[in-house]
Design a protein around this motif. Sequence first.
Motif, short mmCIF file in Angstrom:
data_model
loop_
_atom_site.label_atom_id
_atom_site.label_comp_id
_atom_site.label_asym_id
_atom_site.label_seq_id
_atom_site.Cartn_x
_atom_site.Cartn_y
_atom_site.Cartn_z
N THR A 17 71.15 37.99 23.40
CA THR A 17 70.32 37.69 24.58
C THR A 17 68.93 37.18 24.20
O THR A 17 68.20 36.72 25.07
CB THR A 17 70.16 38.95 25.44
N GLN A 23 75.11 28.37 20.55
CA GLN A 23 76.37 28.60 21.24
C GLN A 23 77.39 29.33 20.38
O GLN A 23 78.56 29.39 20.73
CB GLN A 23 76.94 27.26 21.73
N GLN A 26 71.04 30.36 24.99
CA GLN A 26 72.48 30.14 24.87
C GLN A 26 72.86 28.67 24.97
O GLN A 26 73.96 28.30 24.61
CB GLN A 26 73.22 30.94 25.94
N ARG A 32 77.40 38.33 21.73
CA ARG A 32 76.39 37.81 22.65
C ARG A 32 75.01 38.19 22.15
O ARG A 32 74.76 39.33 21.81
CB ARG A 32 76.62 38.40 24.05
#
Length: 178
Positions: free
Chosen positions: A160, A168, A164, A158
């Motif tokens: 941040t 992807q 997103q 992930r």
Amino acid sequence: MAKTTHTSIAIPAGVSINYTNGKLTLTKGSKNAHKDLATPEVKFEIKGQDIKMTPLNERRHTFAILNAIESHIKNLVHGVEHGYTYKLSVVHSHFPMNIKVKGAVVEVSNYLGEKNPRLSKILGKETKVEIKGKDITVTGINLEDVSQTAANMEKATRDTKKDQRVFQDGIYITSKGA
């Protein structure tokens, strides 16, 4: 408000039960699941294939603990009988990720072209991670270990700081089940 005085859980035949020093152990064949359930609010009794749990007071907090322990025991029984499986999918658009299992760690290298690999921990001794192309399968008998291992892999990829919706790339949980 009248509360129930005890809760009883029937354990299926073929599953052996052991409760010592606050630790519940369920065994079926070579599968062995255990959970530390020590709490001063609930008294445990094992009679044959039944686990009887009695709350020692009528506080709302005690009944919440009783219900949580009941769910943990049901998860242990399901895990020993059937096991748990989480399936994850690897998604990348430009930089192909390389995923390897090294001992108790999953190593994700070349994530978005990064030089340093990202690591995620595999919890539990019985938890197994299999990688076949873009599909990852996490299996085991302890629901908490299997789900946290899958979440660790998802969290390791992930980012941040990027949008997103555009970026992807990552590892995502696609299905959960027995």
